[in-house]
Design a protein around this motif. Structure first.
Motif, mmCIF file in Angstrom:
data_model
loop_
_atom_site.group_PDB
_atom_site.id
_atom_site.type_symbol
_atom_site.label_atom_id
_atom_site.label_comp_id
_atom_site.label_asym_id
_atom_site.label_seq_id
_atom_site.Cartn_x
_atom_site.Cartn_y
_atom_site.Cartn_z
ATOM 1 N N LEU A 15 -10.371 66.614 54.229
ATOM 2 C CA LEU A 15 -10.258 67.284 55.474
ATOM 3 C C LEU A 15 -11.588 68.476 55.798
ATOM 4 C CD1 LEU A 15 -8.934 67.781 58.372
ATOM 5 C CD2 LEU A 15 -7.296 69.197 57.293
ATOM 6 N N HIS A 16 -11.507 69.164 54.633
ATOM 7 C CA HIS A 16 -12.203 70.342 54.681
ATOM 8 C C HIS A 16 -13.747 69.644 54.757
ATOM 9 C CE1 HIS A 16 -14.695 73.839 52.857
ATOM 10 N NE2 HIS A 16 -14.185 74.219 53.765
ATOM 11 N N ALA A 17 -14.179 68.901 53.724
ATOM 12 C CA ALA A 17 -15.425 68.342 54.034
ATOM 13 C C ALA A 17 -15.748 67.738 55.188
ATOM 14 C CB ALA A 17 -15.571 67.042 52.950
ATOM 15 N N LEU A 18 -14.944 67.090 56.075
ATOM 16 C CA LEU A 18 -14.994 66.369 57.194
ATOM 17 C C LEU A 18 -15.313 67.280 58.174
ATOM 18 C CD1 LEU A 18 -12.357 63.425 57.163
ATOM 19 C CD2 LEU A 18 -14.880 63.163 57.131
ATOM 20 N N LEU A 19 -14.386 68.390 58.390
ATOM 21 C CA LEU A 19 -14.559 69.557 59.346
ATOM 22 C C LEU A 19 -15.639 70.185 58.877
ATOM 23 C CD1 LEU A 19 -11.028 71.062 59.454
ATOM 24 C CD2 LEU A 19 -12.031 69.054 60.578
ATOM 25 N N MET A 20 -16.425 70.543 57.784
ATOM 26 C CA MET A 20 -17.613 71.268 57.511
ATOM 27 C C MET A 20 -19.005 70.396 57.913
ATOM 28 S SD MET A 20 -16.732 74.062 56.927
ATOM 29 C CE MET A 20 -18.463 74.692 55.955
ATOM 30 N N GLU A 21 -18.773 69.027 57.634
ATOM 31 C CA GLU A 21 -19.864 68.122 57.876
ATOM 32 C C GLU A 21 -19.872 67.566 59.136
ATOM 33 O OE1 GLU A 21 -22.484 67.851 55.891
ATOM 34 O OE2 GLU A 21 -21.506 68.804 54.115
ATOM 35 N N ARG A 22 -18.731 67.415 59.872
ATOM 36 C CA ARG A 22 -18.825 66.611 61.206
ATOM 37 C C ARG A 22 -19.260 65.106 61.072
ATOM 38 N NH1 ARG A 22 -19.143 71.688 65.361
ATOM 39 N NH2 ARG A 22 -18.062 72.998 64.078
ATOM 40 N N HIS A 23 -19.241 64.593 59.895
ATOM 41 C CA HIS A 23 -19.924 63.243 59.684
ATOM 42 C C HIS A 23 -19.475 62.645 58.395
ATOM 43 C CE1 HIS A 23 -23.273 60.455 58.822
ATOM 44 N NE2 HIS A 23 -23.405 60.747 60.181
ATOM 45 N N HIS A 40 -11.069 55.905 55.233
ATOM 46 C CA HIS A 40 -9.378 55.733 55.005
ATOM 47 C C HIS A 40 -8.670 56.960 55.093
ATOM 48 C CE1 HIS A 40 -5.818 53.741 53.922
ATOM 49 N NE2 HIS A 40 -5.708 54.749 52.652
ATOM 50 N N ALA A 41 -9.225 58.134 54.524
ATOM 51 C CA ALA A 41 -8.692 59.285 54.486
ATOM 52 C C ALA A 41 -8.517 59.790 55.897
ATOM 53 C CB ALA A 41 -9.558 60.120 53.607
ATOM 54 N N LEU A 42 -9.533 59.780 56.558
ATOM 55 C CA LEU A 42 -9.613 60.396 57.840
ATOM 56 C C LEU A 42 -8.521 59.463 58.545
ATOM 57 C CD1 LEU A 42 -10.855 62.081 60.192
ATOM 58 C CD2 LEU A 42 -12.611 60.344 60.541
ATOM 59 N N ALA A 43 -8.438 58.498 58.462
ATOM 60 C CA ALA A 43 -7.361 57.948 59.327
ATOM 61 C C ALA A 43 -5.969 58.317 58.890
ATOM 62 C CB ALA A 43 -7.185 56.273 59.109
ATOM 63 N N GLN A 44 -5.826 58.674 57.696
ATOM 64 C CA GLN A 44 -4.419 59.078 57.170
ATOM 65 C C GLN A 44 -4.277 60.434 57.962
ATOM 66 O OE1 GLN A 44 -5.485 58.235 52.781
ATOM 67 N NE2 GLN A 44 -3.131 58.138 53.071
ATOM 68 N N ASP A 50 -1.373 63.897 63.946
ATOM 69 C CA ASP A 50 -1.413 63.421 65.250
ATOM 70 C C ASP A 50 -2.491 64.051 66.196
ATOM 71 O OD1 ASP A 50 -0.273 61.816 67.227
ATOM 72 O OD2 ASP A 50 1.160 63.350 67.871
ATOM 73 N N ASP A 51 -3.580 63.809 65.538
ATOM 74 C CA ASP A 51 -4.811 64.379 66.510
ATOM 75 C C ASP A 51 -5.989 63.530 65.932
ATOM 76 O OD1 ASP A 51 -5.750 66.931 68.039
ATOM 77 O OD2 ASP A 51 -7.328 66.494 66.667
ATOM 78 N N PRO A 52 -7.205 63.432 66.711
ATOM 79 C CA PRO A 52 -8.321 62.511 66.325
ATOM 80 C C PRO A 52 -8.985 63.160 65.324
ATOM 81 C CG PRO A 52 -8.497 62.907 68.665
ATOM 82 C CD PRO A 52 -6.896 63.163 68.147
ATOM 83 N N LEU A 53 -8.810 64.716 65.305
ATOM 84 C CA LEU A 53 -9.922 65.519 64.753
ATOM 85 C C LEU A 53 -11.156 65.727 64.700
ATOM 86 C CD1 LEU A 53 -7.857 65.198 61.193
ATOM 87 C CD2 LEU A 53 -7.445 66.818 62.938
ATOM 88 N N LEU A 54 -11.980 64.244 64.636
ATOM 89 C CA LEU A 54 -13.142 64.227 65.127
ATOM 90 C C LEU A 54 -13.522 63.127 66.244
ATOM 91 C CD1 LEU A 54 -14.882 64.164 61.319
ATOM 92 C CD2 LEU A 54 -15.283 65.902 63.029
ATOM 93 N N ILE A 55 -14.181 63.734 67.174
ATOM 94 C CA ILE A 55 -14.390 62.833 68.436
ATOM 95 C C ILE A 55 -16.158 62.740 68.701
ATOM 96 C CG2 ILE A 55 -12.172 63.429 69.523
ATOM 97 C CD1 ILE A 55 -13.681 65.287 71.175
ATOM 98 N N ARG A 56 -16.270 61.795 69.268
ATOM 99 C CA ARG A 56 -17.791 61.608 69.356
ATOM 100 C C ARG A 56 -18.207 62.331 70.931
ATOM 101 N NH1 ARG A 56 -21.626 59.364 67.338
ATOM 102 N NH2 ARG A 56 -20.261 58.129 65.785
ATOM 103 N N ARG A 57 -19.245 63.171 70.990
ATOM 104 C CA ARG A 57 -19.569 64.072 72.145
ATOM 105 C C ARG A 57 -21.020 64.082 71.968
ATOM 106 N NH1 ARG A 57 -16.677 69.168 72.274
ATOM 107 N NH2 ARG A 57 -14.882 67.983 72.777
#
Length: 301
Positions: A15-23, A40-44, A50-57
């Motif tokens: 989660l930390h890596a995804l939030l930092m990299e946003r990719h 797969h981890a992002l889906a979990q 209960d939130d998409p966390l990353l969205i395309r914008r």
């Protein structure tokens, strides 16, 4: 505590890596995991929060409000865990790390031999993967996590890129002695009238010399543009070409007895040759060891 039982702590690192990299791909590179595993981890994580966390914008991935709110407490929690568990120091003698470097032909000749000897002596299990690219591409590779360290002259590093000076370098011109006047050098007018060799990854590159000439309202003719420093002297010998390069690159012209070096007839500032890395690798012990090794080996050249 009940919430901790419902989530694998490894997911928090993801989660930390995804939030930092946003990719997803860059997060996978950062974590040394496959892209499908991180997806797969992002889906979990999306299901857990209960939130998409990353969205395309706007063609890029952005954090949701929930993800943005998670970032600071997550970083604090991971710091506390590191303090609690203790972060093991990097042991180069026992490491099997693989570092990715991007550098020019010039750096490969000047820095890489000493670095390889250093690695073989102190970290025999460490592997190096070296690539070559333009300065702009190197910056993009660092931003995208494709390389760990880039070596070169970077006038305008991107946001998030840290640079460190390895050494200073100066320009010098080289020509065949038969194409030079008796004084062994060229005045600016004659220098500009000669055909020149430019060393660059792209034939349309606008290097430091071109920028100086542009400010003076002058132009030179680039008769040959190529990325291969090691071949440049061979190409100048026996011709009317002029080559202006880093002084170290022509320090040993014994194999080219007809070539002569001379000061370029225009004021060219001293260059700072740098190593660059992304802030994501700033505190990583293995990356710190690598950068210290590069600095040490550069100082010995």
């Amino acid at each position: 505590m009940h919430a901790l039982r419902r989530i694998d702590l490894n997911l928090l690192l993801t989660l930390h890596a995804l939030l930092m990299e946003r990719h997803v791909t860059r997060a996978a590179i950062r974590l040394h995991k496959s892209q499908p595993a991180v997806s797969h981890a992002l889906a979990q994580l999306r299901a857990h929060f209960d939130d998409p966390l990353l969205i395309r914008r706007g063609g890029q991935m952005a954090l949701t409000a929930r993800a943005q709110a998670l970032l600071e407490p997550l970083e604090q929690a991971l710091r506390h865990l590191n303090d609690l568990l203790g972060t093991s120091a990097f042991d180069p003698a026992q490491s099997s790390a693989r570092f990715r470097l991007s550098m020019s032909d010039y750096a490969a000749h000047r820095i890489l031999p000493g670095l390889i000897r250093h690695v073989r002596e102190y970290a025999p299990g460490v592997d190096l993967a070296v690539s070559q690219a333009s300065r702009e591409t190197m910056m993009a590779q660092l931003a995208d996590g494709e390389v760990d360290v880039a070596l070169g002259v970077f006038a305008q590093p991107l946001d998030g890129i840290v640079v460190q000076t390895l050494f200073a370098e100066q320009f010098v011109s080289v020509a065949d002695v038969d194409a030079l006047p008796a004084c062994g050098r060229l005045e600016l007018k004659d220098w500009l009238e000669r055909p020149h060799v430019m060393l660059a990854m792209r034939p349309d590159a606008h290097d430091e010399i071109e920028r100086v000439l542009s400010r003076m309202g002058l132009r030179r003719r680039i008769a040959l543009a190529l990325p291969h420093w090691s071949a440049a002297l061979e190409l100048v010998a026996g011709t009317d070409l002029v080559l202006t390069v880093a002084r170290w690159a022509v320090k040993d012209m014994g194999r080219h007895p007809t070539l002569r070096s001379f000061e370029a007839p225009l004021e060219l500032a001293e260059l700072a040759y740098l190593q660059a890395w992304h802030t994501r690798n700033q505190a990583d012990p293995a990356q710190q060891w690598l950068r210290a090794a590069i600095l040490r080996c550069s100082a010995a050249t």
